[in-house]
Design a protein around this motif. Sequence first.
Motif: not given
Lengths: 358, 124
Positions: A291, A293, A312, A342-344, B42, B55, B58, B60, B64-65
């Motif tokens: 997802i 954001r 979303y 993030r890292k992807r 994730e 971390e 994650t 979701e 929010a995440a």
Amino acid sequence: MKKTVLYDHHVKLGAKMVEFAGFEMPIQYSSIKEEHHAVRHDAGLFDVSHMGEIKVIGEDATRFLDHVYTNNVNAMTANQILYGFFLYENGGVVDDLLVYKVNDEHYLLVVNASNTEKDYRWLLKQSDGFDVSIINASDEYSELALQGPKAEAMLQKHTDYALDSLKFFTFDDVQLENAEFLVSRTGYTGEDGFEIYGDHEAVKVLFKKLLLEHHDLKPCGLGARDTLRFEVALPLYGHEISETITPLEAGYKFAVKMDKGDFIGKDALQKQLEEGLTRRIVGLKILDKGIVREGADVYVGDEKVGHVTTGYLSPSLNKAVALALVDKPHDKRGTELSINVRKRFLKARVVKKKLYTK
Amino acid sequence: MKTPKELYYTESHEWVKIENGQAIFGITDFAQSELGEVVFVELPEESDEVTKGEEYATIESVKAASDINAPISGVIVEVNQELEDSPELINDDPYENWIVKIEIEDKSEVDDLLSAEDYEKLTK
């Protein structure tokens, strides 16, 4: 922090309360998904008393509003509503709002809660030389939004007024039960429905009565309000439109009347039209699992070409989708983009902005 | 809120189960209830290293995440792949539906974790 008159009632209904624009508001009662589906298929009831109401009254009211508003106020008829923007000189957005015309010398403006004070001060500043009174009447009103395909049938049970005659983007004084309300056929969900303004006590009574008498009506929080408006590409201030994103870039040209005479910000938009837009709000379908954001950066190869403005897992589509501000020419439908989460990096494809259609 | 007695907990609402020298991680009932409906997890991969307080996954929700932190350090030996297709299992039963199993790096880190009793006080 401010509370709406329904605060205690929300808590009693089990709502999770959060701070929003200086108000303690329900973000959800049972579940964002369930509330979302209720509005798409039956009906949902929102307390939106945090919204700001500003009155513009006086001999020059029409001329003044045409000077500060992007849509054509002079062409409005009584009981009509128009969507549009207040702009800064540079074309950035002060706020997006609805203008309700009572008569040539009396208008009601419904503005974003987070911008009410700013709008009010900005309007005062622009009003030199106009015979108008500008009144921040936000504390006088509570407001409900009754939204969904069953909204009309439900509300009709509470009034003799023939609601089917109340057309989209018009309003009227309507007696519901034993109190007077201003009722408009408007909303922020992509569904049919009404926004209902009244004094605090009357709104409190109506809210309870509606929920008590309609078992297929669900109380809905700000969480579902956001997923609903997002799916049908209704912009949220600070996301798809902002001080730095113009209505043209957001794709809201229909609410900007370039041929109506001067208004604040027109020159900047004219220039943008002549030079051509450099970026645009688009829809994105996320092709990889995950997802995206708000705030996630959008890439083509190594080049950053934009950012996500709202994202979303769409409850109606059950797919990850997003709205994003993307540089041209990468805004073309079908273009493959990559979103940094993030890292992807997740693959995405540009699709039409209105992500959900019935 | 459920707080099984045999588990260890963190202040950031993760649980740990020690079993056959390995540690199993998940999130608490309180955490899943705060998050609301989980729509995506994730997951890390097997043989990824995890560091205490950092971390590793994650979660979701609609809204929010949220980062999920490793309660102790180690190397991941198994990932609950079921969560990939059915993330809502976390809401259904957050203690049954673990996230990863790890080979513990330093057993003394377990001593820093909260007991069920201490964790319950924290969430009251």
